[in-house]
Design a protein around this motif. Structure first.
Motif, PDB file in Angstrom:
ATOM      1  N   ASP A   1       0.875  -1.159   0.000  1.00  0.00           N
ATOM      2  CA  ASP A   1       0.000   0.000   0.000  1.00  0.00           C
ATOM      3  C   ASP A   1       0.915   1.213   0.000  1.00  0.00           C
TER       4      ASP A   1
ATOM      5  N   ILE B   1       1.884   8.275  -2.700  1.00  0.00           N
ATOM      6  CA  ILE B   1       2.918   9.124  -3.299  1.00  0.00           C
ATOM      7  C   ILE B   1       2.416  10.564  -3.430  1.00  0.00           C
TER       8      ILE B   1
ATOM      9  N   ILE C   1       0.516  15.905  -8.139  1.00  0.00           N
ATOM     10  CA  ILE C   1      -0.343  14.715  -8.133  1.00  0.00           C
ATOM     11  C   ILE C   1      -0.096  13.910  -6.871  1.00  0.00           C
ATOM     12  N   SER C   2      -1.170  13.353  -6.346  1.00  0.00           N
ATOM     13  CA  SER C   2      -1.076  12.446  -5.205  1.00  0.00           C
ATOM     14  C   SER C   2      -1.745  11.154  -5.626  1.00  0.00           C
ATOM     15  N   GLY C   3      -1.295  10.073  -5.059  1.00  0.00           N
ATOM     16  CA  GLY C   3      -1.937   8.835  -5.455  1.00  0.00           C
ATOM     17  C   GLY C   3      -1.703   7.713  -4.477  1.00  0.00           C
ATOM     18  N   ARG C   4      -2.497   6.680  -4.667  1.00  0.00           N
ATOM     19  CA  ARG C   4      -2.397   5.516  -3.796  1.00  0.00           C
ATOM     20  C   ARG C   4      -2.338   4.264  -4.653  1.00  0.00           C
ATOM     21  N   ASP C   5      -1.220   3.553  -4.559  1.00  0.00           N
ATOM     22  CA  ASP C   5      -1.066   2.268  -5.237  1.00  0.00           C
ATOM     23  C   ASP C   5      -1.341   1.177  -4.225  1.00  0.00           C
ATOM     24  N   HIS C   6      -2.071   0.183  -4.660  1.00  0.00           N
ATOM     25  CA  HIS C   6      -2.430  -0.876  -3.724  1.00  0.00           C
ATOM     26  C   HIS C   6      -2.574  -2.182  -4.483  1.00  0.00           C
TER      27      HIS C   6
ATOM     28  N   ALA D   1       1.975 -13.667 -10.217  1.00  0.00           N
ATOM     29  CA  ALA D   1       0.686 -13.082 -10.589  1.00  0.00           C
ATOM     30  C   ALA D   1       0.390 -11.941  -9.644  1.00  0.00           C
ATOM     31  N   TYR D   2      -0.241 -10.885 -10.152  1.00  0.00           N
ATOM     32  CA  TYR D   2      -0.599  -9.811  -9.244  1.00  0.00           C
ATOM     33  C   TYR D   2      -2.003  -9.283  -9.501  1.00  0.00           C
TER      34      TYR D   2
ATOM     35  N   ASN E   1      -4.900  -5.935  -8.051  1.00  0.00           N
ATOM     36  CA  ASN E   1      -5.141  -4.760  -7.215  1.00  0.00           C
ATOM     37  C   ASN E   1      -6.073  -5.076  -6.068  1.00  0.00           C
ATOM     38  N   ASP E   2      -6.776  -6.197  -6.194  1.00  0.00           N
ATOM     39  CA  ASP E   2      -7.809  -6.527  -5.221  1.00  0.00           C
ATOM     40  C   ASP E   2      -7.210  -7.427  -4.137  1.00  0.00           C
TER      41      ASP E   2
ATOM     42  N   TYR F   1       4.429  -4.269  -6.233  1.00  0.00           N
ATOM     43  CA  TYR F   1       3.770  -5.585  -6.324  1.00  0.00           C
ATOM     44  C   TYR F   1       3.641  -6.051  -7.763  1.00  0.00           C
ATOM     45  N   LYS F   2       3.848  -5.156  -8.717  1.00  0.00           N
ATOM     46  CA  LYS F   2       3.718  -5.551 -10.124  1.00  0.00           C
ATOM     47  C   LYS F   2       4.963  -6.283 -10.644  1.00  0.00           C
TER      48      LYS F   2
END
Lengths: 453, 459
Positions: free
Chosen positions: B28, B31, B45-50, B65-66, B68-69, B336-337
């Protein structure tokens, strides 16, 4: 997350955005799936299957555009997106007007999705990769190993929906094959790369890729250096398209407006030799970067950027176009939901001439044929135009290939290089597409470059 | 981030069709990035990678395998999809995880999300002004600010369960000097494994002026002559020479399959005795540091080369299997990718015994590379290249006029033997290193060194 859930999320987000005081706003939603297999020594080495989604939100608050993105579409994200985009709009103090686009009357329907491709099973892709490795190893006994042998496929869908009624979607898919064999020559090793990208699996011809990769690697055996000095040079199609990709930013109106490109006030002026025509074609059939609309929802069209040496137009998005008092060229780019609006080409290429590579070499008579460059991300300065790059290729004597060369550099300046193109070949080839477009070029005969050996 | 019982279930599902190792990496990340051009804040820009990545191994094979869920159903589906790629017979395993808390060697004072964007913008504006006002020739300055707050969880079928949080902050300054016809650039990019307190030790104005100084110096520089010559490479980001020329070829990623000129050479002399090289992810709060690597193993200090002798490689789990060697905390991934693989952290050439003045004075005719740009390498052939961002000619043992447009090329195995003088003052510089597992923050470093001969690409 199903499409219905995206719609539901969007409705909630739009409601929250309006309540927070945004006047116009937009979401950019992307869903993607990809598959990759690499093989090594007759077994699957790496295998991956991936699913991703992401949503970029942007909105105008107090006249300025704020951006935020998320990869989770939950209640918390609605609030976070609105809050962050608002804070970011407040921090911004650029006076350039940014707009949320109402849309065009007409979008040209281009098909970037091959319905047959999703039906190709993973086993078939694995079989292709294994076959490619085996054939490459059997092709020549000097092929000692394979550094990389893989097949990748992807499909993606994007949606742009905004408060001005724009509602667009586009889907695309594709498949790539990449092969890097290692050829041993005494105690020295040589590699080469062959690749193919397409929307049709039948275009992935393993035998062609193997022949190309192995022949390329074998040709470098026994490579030496040349004396330091100035040489006439033919850049082969792959090298020329890599250079074009590296310097594509100089055609961005944003870079020009910010003083980062030397093409300021050059529209309508001569920037290249008579033989140079550069085209941006978003509607190219089978183009890997083809798209009917750009990152802001502006309808795309085909245009010449440089016509016979004359700069016809820069690449624009809505903001830069407004600033220059022109129409957007439909080159707003949004390589990902996590990026802000920028500018990039689509299918961007040098128009082919008439001579094939052999004829170009004969025309050059004596000089160098450059077939590989290294260090483009560091040795090529896009702001000054200067480049100094590690290179490989062949020495050309009396119009014929004489011997392979390595451990040399070629140096020059891209702005000068455009003027120094003496002849354009007919062998146009496109590279592997990146987020910034897909680039192509035929081989180019250049008047002179500096070479260190 | 994900409950322990779900992790256990996912890890055993991943092994249900026959793998011998499974791993889950949950991330999680928040940025923030700010960019200023033309004196105006241009891009924020702000963002959330999960998301989560699931890896299964069977022998030397690896499946990744990856998704987002990170809900239970999606993770189990992803695990099963990955398992299907193996199809090596069925097994029913119960996995029990033991939670481990890594020691935190990198203290963070101000978490980026708790610092107002306006405060961050103030730093950007200060740097912008210092760079722009440096000289009238400065046409354009771009200042970027970025922070990352990455929370990770790693669990595997060997019972490991560990979480960590990595906070990094970085400032970028690019200055463009112009005389109307030509543009030249200067760049500085200081960064730390720190929060906003980074600006208590990093003076934005200093770096801003440095970027402009380089740009102006290069604007008035002649073209660098081409050819072979001795080269002095200064400390700090000069360490990129070792990173590219040798570091990548010491990663298990290349070594395991024999795709490296240094494969099978432990205990052999691969460099001049002046060269001792270290990769150390344990140095507190450095840009390339980590508490645990992206397989959950505590990072280490590794002496790669000691007085010219090859001591060890940077090893990850999968490649370690092929090599019959244990992983040594060197496994990294962008997110995670990406499946993790062996990568560098803070990599540097250790201080030597030569004086800087003596190094310069030893060269009748050559190049002094004061600042380096980036570079790249083909580990199979060892061929590397990198750009000189600020260079000077050396004439008769003295630093002479500035020159631009130089690139250094060579082969890693050869250049290591040609490093024949090593200075005393080791400094590091920050970079992003791109490779198979994406782009990761790394430090490069060295004292001033002399390379007796190298090919310089100029005009």
């Amino acid at each position: 997350m199903k499409t219905m859930e995206f719609r539901e999320f969007k409705d909630k987000l739009f409601k929250a955005a309006r309540e927070a005081g945004f006047t116009d706003f937009e979401v950019y939603y992307a869903l993607g799936e990809s598959f990759k297999v690499t093989v090594y020594q007759k077994e699957i080495d790496n295998y991956s299957v991936n699913v991703t989604k992401g949503l970029g939100f942007r909105g105008i608050y107090n006249g300025r555009m704020g951006y935020a993105y998320t990869e989770i579409l939950d209640e918390e994200s609605v609030n976070l997106l609105v809050k962050n985009a608002k804070t970011n709009a407040i921090v911004k103090d650029n006076d350039d007007l940014e707009v949320i686009y109402r849309g065009d009357d007409k979008y040209i329907d281009i098909n970037c999705f091959n319905e047959e491709l999703p039906k190709v099973g993973e086993n078939e892709k694995i079989r292709l990769a294994l076959e490619m490795e085996t054939m490459a190893l059997e092709k020549d006994k000097r092929v000692k190993d394979i550094k990389y042998c893989g097949i990748q496929s992807f499909e993606g869908n994007i949606n742009i929906v905004n408060s001005k009624g724009l509602d667009l979607s586009h889907r695309a898919n594709g498949i790539y094959a990449v092969l890097i064999p290692v050829v041993q020559d005494g105690d020295r090793a040589t590699t080469s790369v062959a690749f193919k990208s397409s929307r049709n699996i039948n275009d992935i011809k393993v035998e062609d890729l193997v022949n190309e990769a192995v022949e390329k690697a074998l040709a470098y055996i026994g490579a030496g250096v040349v004396k330091t000095g100035k040489y006439k040079v033919v850049l082969n199609n792959e090298v020329a398209s890599d250079l074009l990709e590296t310097y594509a930013d100089i055609f961005s109106a944003d870079k020009v407006q910010k003083g980062m490109s030397l093409l300021k006030n050059k529209t309508g002026k001569i920037v290249g030799s008579k033989t140079l025509t550069i085209i941006d074609d978003p509607l190219l059939e089978n183009g890997m970067a083809s798209t009917p609309f750009d990152g802001e929802g502006v309808a795309c069209h085909t245009k010449e950027i440089v016509r016979e040496g004359q700069l016809v137009t820069l690449l624009h998005n809505l903001r830069t176009a407004l600033k220059d008092g022109v129409k957007s060229t439909g080159n707003a780019s949004r390589p990902s939901y996590s990026s802000t609006i920028d500018i990039s080409p689509t299918n961007f290429y040098v128009k082919a001439g008439e001579l094939d590579l052999e004829e170009l070499l004969r025309k050059m008579q004596n000089g160098l044929l450059i077939t590989e460059l290294q260090g483009l991300h560091s040795g090529a300065n896009t702001i000054s135009g200067d480049f100094s790059l590690a290179a490989k290729g062949f020495e050309i004597l009396n119009g014929e290939i004489s011997r392979p060369i390595e451990q040399i550099t070629i140096a020059g300046n891209f702005y000068q290089l455009m003027l120094d193109i003496e002849e354009v070949g007919n062998d146009i080839k496109f590279g592997i597409p990146s987020g910034g477009g897909c680039f192509g070029s035929p081989s180019l005969l250049i008047r002179e470059l500096s070479v260190a050996g | 981030m994900v409950a322990r019982d779900i992790l256990e279930e996912v890890l055993s599902r991943a092994l249900s069709l026959g793998g011998d190792f499974s791993e889950i990496f949950v991330e999680d990340r928040v940025i923030n990035s700010i960019r200023m051009v033309n004196g105006k804040i241009d891009d924020v820009i702000s963002g959330r990678d999960h998301g989560a990545g699931i890896r299964i191994m069977k022998g030397y094979r690896s499946v990744y395998a990856y998704t987002n869920d990170t809900g239970r159903t999606a993770l189990l589906d992803t695990a099963y999809k990955a398992a299907c790629a193996l199809k090596e017979g069925e097994q029913d395993l119960n996995i029990t995880l033991t939670e481990r808390i890594p020691s935190n060697i990198h203290q963070i004072l101000y978490v980026p999300s708790s610092v107002d964007n306006q405060k961050k913008a103030t730093i950007v504006k200060t740097a912008y002004k210092a760079a722009k006002d440096y000289a009238p020739e400065i046409l354009q300055v771009t200042v970027g600010y970025g922070d990352v707050d990455q929370k990770i969880l790693i669990a595997n079928s060997e019972g490991l369960l560990v979480e960590d949080r990595r906070v990094r902050t970085r400032l970028f300054i690019q200055s463009i000097a112009s005389d109307g016809n030509e543009n030249q650039t200067g760049f500085e990019g200081p960064g730390r494994y720190m929060g906003f307190e980074m600006f208590e030790i990093i003076d934005p104005e200093y770096y801003a002026k440095e970027a402009s100084r380089t740009a102006v110096t290069m604007l008035h520089a002649d073209l660098c002559p081409a050819g072979r010559m001795p080269v002095v490479i200064d400390n700090g980001f000069g360490g990129v020479i070792f990173h590219e020329a040798c570091g990548h070829a010491l990663e298990a990623t290349s070594v395991a399959k024999g795709h490296s000129v240094f494969a099978g050479k432990i205990g052999e002399k691969i460099a001049s005795e002046k060269v001792t090289a270290i990769d150390d992810g344990t140095i507190p709060n450095l840009w390339g540091s980590i508490n645990i690597d992206d397989e959950g193993i505590p990072t280490q200090r590794k002496v790669l080369i000691e007085n010219g002798i090859l001591k060890t490689y940077m090893i990850d789990k999968l490649n370690g299997r092929r090599m019959g060697m244990a992983p040594n905390g060197s496994s990294r991934r962008q997110s995670y990718k990406y499946a993790p693989t062996s990568r560098m952290t803070n990599t540097y050439i250790a201080p030597g015994s030569d004086e800087n003045d003596d190094i310069i004075a030893s060269i009748p005719e050559g190049l002094y590379a004061k600042k380096m740009g980036g570079g790249s390498v083909n580990p199979v052939t060892g061929e590397f290249n990198f750009a000189v961002a600020e260079g000077y000619l050396i004439r008769n043992g003295k630093v002479n006029k500035p020159v631009r447009g130089a690139t250094l090329i060579g082969k890693g195995s050869e250049i290591l033997f040609k490093i024949d003088m090593v200075g005393k003052d080791m400094q590091m510089g920050q970079g992003m290193c791109g490779s198979l597992s994406g782009s990761v923050p790394t430090n490069v470093g060295q004292p001033m060194i002399r390379v007796s001969e190298i090919t310089v690409g100029g005009r």
